[in-house]
Design a protein around this motif. Structure first.
Motif, PDB file in Angstrom:
ATOM      1  N   SER A 281      32.119  10.580  12.784  1.00  0.00           N
ATOM      2  CA  SER A 281      31.828   9.232  12.313  1.00  0.00           C
ATOM      3  C   SER A 281      33.079   8.385  12.467  1.00  0.00           C
ATOM      4  CB  SER A 281      31.370   9.240  10.848  1.00  0.00           C
ATOM      5  OG  SER A 281      32.408   9.707  10.001  1.00  0.00           O
ATOM      6  N   SER A 283      34.803   4.344  11.371  1.00  0.00           N
ATOM      7  CA  SER A 283      34.746   3.064  10.659  1.00  0.00           C
ATOM      8  C   SER A 283      35.841   2.176  11.219  1.00  0.00           C
ATOM      9  CB  SER A 283      34.953   3.251   9.154  1.00  0.00           C
ATOM     10  OG  SER A 283      33.936   4.052   8.594  1.00  0.00           O
ATOM     11  N   ALA A 285      37.702  -1.558  10.619  1.00  0.00           N
ATOM     12  CA  ALA A 285      37.860  -2.589   9.595  1.00  0.00           C
ATOM     13  C   ALA A 285      38.466  -3.849  10.200  1.00  0.00           C
ATOM     14  CB  ALA A 285      38.749  -2.070   8.459  1.00  0.00           C
ATOM     15  N   VAL A 321      33.910  -4.077   7.197  1.00  0.00           N
ATOM     16  CA  VAL A 321      33.939  -2.731   7.771  1.00  0.00           C
ATOM     17  C   VAL A 321      32.579  -2.411   8.379  1.00  0.00           C
ATOM     18  CG1 VAL A 321      34.304  -0.283   7.312  1.00  0.00           C
ATOM     19  CG2 VAL A 321      35.627  -1.979   6.054  1.00  0.00           C
ATOM     20  N   SER A 323      30.538   0.941  10.230  1.00  0.00           N
ATOM     21  CA  SER A 323      30.637   2.393  10.408  1.00  0.00           C
ATOM     22  C   SER A 323      29.412   2.928  11.133  1.00  0.00           C
ATOM     23  CB  SER A 323      30.752   3.092   9.041  1.00  0.00           C
ATOM     24  OG  SER A 323      31.836   2.593   8.295  1.00  0.00           O
ATOM     25  N   THR A 324      29.602   4.008  11.875  1.00  0.00           N
ATOM     26  CA  THR A 324      28.504   4.705  12.524  1.00  0.00           C
ATOM     27  C   THR A 324      28.905   6.163  12.731  1.00  0.00           C
ATOM     28  OG1 THR A 324      26.928   4.626  14.357  1.00  0.00           O
ATOM     29  CG2 THR A 324      29.224   4.220  14.904  1.00  0.00           C
ATOM     30  N   HIS A 349      34.532  -1.262  19.984  1.00  0.00           N
ATOM     31  CA  HIS A 349      34.029  -2.251  19.033  1.00  0.00           C
ATOM     32  C   HIS A 349      33.975  -3.617  19.706  1.00  0.00           C
ATOM     33  CE1 HIS A 349      37.785  -4.449  18.270  1.00  0.00           C
ATOM     34  NE2 HIS A 349      38.416  -3.285  18.210  1.00  0.00           N
ATOM     35  N   LEU A 365      41.094   1.811  12.539  1.00  0.00           N
ATOM     36  CA  LEU A 365      39.864   2.601  12.566  1.00  0.00           C
ATOM     37  C   LEU A 365      40.129   3.947  11.913  1.00  0.00           C
ATOM     38  CD1 LEU A 365      39.765   5.106  14.878  1.00  0.00           C
ATOM     39  CD2 LEU A 365      39.746   3.155  16.420  1.00  0.00           C
TER      40      LEU A 365
END
Length: 421
Positions: A281, A283, A285, A321, A323-324, A349, A365
């Motif tokens: 995963s 994230s 920001a 933020v 996230s995936t 991103h 990240l």
């Protein structure tokens, strides 16, 4: 009709019982906290002149804060190092430049001496300005060093009075350092402007904002935040992704931090053995002003660039933020010496900098990598469900077919009896 309803209910119950065996696998932790790191908390208290206002349970805001601090100091866990910083406690003049330097460490971040800390708090008297931005910068220095959790708890009854130093931008700068510091904010009898500013400060670092209008609420919330700091944490490891998979660092299971510039992509390599599952995963920001409508894409690809699986998410400016995540189970092999497969994780991103905003350094990240044993028991949906258990689908079809035969036979028998009578 009653028999029809009972038969339908029975079939539904049977299907529910079969489906009850299907459960998602519990997620394995990406890393285990060592329990050896020291947790640190810095309580930052607004002691500006407005704290004299009497609107909290019939007393002044300062009295409520002192009461809360005394109770929190009594309840602070032994494993937490705690400090107290003030803002606006010493300078009562009208010079803004001097007033915006008015922040001091009332009690150093250290093993707590409750009597000494309470004595220091008792001496406070509402005095001056509200330099929230400068106080946060100093509080970050108070907590510097060490591998444990770091938490700033800001308690204020007004917005910052030291523009152009925006405390929200200060919080973003603190978050951008990647040192895992969280800022929680509490607003005493807040107005709309103050609520917006304190919320922004908290959100920039993944903290929380709480509106407080009673002394007991303040005590309970500060106690909760101090206790939360004692929970063990996993410290992210700094890494540096590459522009292409061939040059990417090879990561083990763990939590990692990196930075990715606008329009850039980062690659990381992970080795997955047969019979294992990769769970990842990411994230990203926004630690500065960005344009609305953005997203993040996480792809697992082979070393030759073929996509295996992807995860993606989008935002529209309502959160800082995005996230995936993704999962990739590698099939088991009968060959005990089968080599591991190198999977490339690609992070991209679509954030874009707002006008006049610096594009460097890149956005922070956080990447979680977890390589665990693959599905192998009935409690895992990948093995018991349709991932590998096609027999379950066949069983459901067979049950439905038999139920239809029984219902058809019962219906014909009832018709025959009716005709006979």
């Amino acid at each position: 009709m009653i028999r029809t309803q009972r038969l339908a209910a029975g079939v539904c119950a049977l299907l529910a019982a079969l489906a009850a065996g299907v459960a998602f696998p519990s997620a394995a932790s990406a890393g285990e906290p060592t329990g050896e790191a020291t947790s640190k908390v810095d309580l930052v208290l607004d002691v500006s002149g407005s704290m004299r206002t009497r609107d909290i349970d019939g007393g002044t805001r300062m009295a409520a804060a002192k009461q809360a601090f005394n109770e929190v100091l009594d309840a602070t866990p032994e494993e937490v190092q705690l400090g107290i910083r003030t803002l606006g406690a010493d300078y009562a003049g009208n010079d803004q430049k001097t007033g915006c330097k008015d922040t001091a460490q009332l009690y150093p971040v250290s093993t707590l001496d409750r009597t000494e800390a309470k004595t220091a708090v008792a001496t406070l008297s509402p005095t001056g300005w509200t330099p929230i931005g400068p106080a946060l910068l100093k509080a970050a220095d108070d907590l510097a060093g060490g591998a444990g959790s770091k938490r700033i708890v800001l308690i204020s009854d007004g917005e910052d009075t030291c523009a152009p130093l925006d405390p929200c931008e200060v919080a973003r700068e603190i978050a951008a350092k990647g040192i895992g510091m969280t800022i929680d904010t509490l607003g005493l009898v807040p107005n709309t402007k103050m609520r917006k500013q304190l919320s922004c400060i908290a959100e920039a670092t993944g903290g929380t904002y709480t509106s407080v209008e009673h002394a007991d609420e303040l005590t309970d919330k500060v106690n909760q935040l101090v206790d939360r700091a004692a929970d063990p944490v996993v410290t992210p490891v700094a890494t540096e992704g590459a522009a292409q998979c061939a040059d990417a660092p090879t990561l083990k299971s763990g939590l990692y931090t990196d930075r990715e510039e606008f329009g850039q992509q980062r690659f990381y390599r992970v080795d997955v053995n047969p019979g294992q599952e990769l769970r990842a995963s990411v994230s990203v920001a926004a630690d500065r002003a960005v344009n609305p409508d953005y997203g993040v894409l996480l792809r697992a690809v082979t070393v030759h660039g073929r996509e295996i699986v992807r995860g993606e998410a989008a935002g529209n400016g309502r959160t800082d933020v995005v996230s995936t995540g993704l999962r990739y189970p590698k099939a088991d092999s009968d060959d005990d010496e089968a080599p591991a497969e190198t999977v490339c994780l690609q992070v991209t991103h679509s954030f874009s900098a707002a006008s006049g905003v610096k594009s460097t350094p890149g956005l922070p990240l956080e990447l979680t990598v977890d390589v665990v044993d693959g599905p192998s028991h009935s409690g895992d949906v990948a093995s018991f469900g349709l991932g590998r258990g096609w027999w379950l689908l066949g069983l459901l079809v067979l049950v439905g077919f038999l139920a239809a035969l029984v219902w058809g036979w019962v219906s014909r028998w009832r018709v025959a009896v009716w005709r006979t009578n």
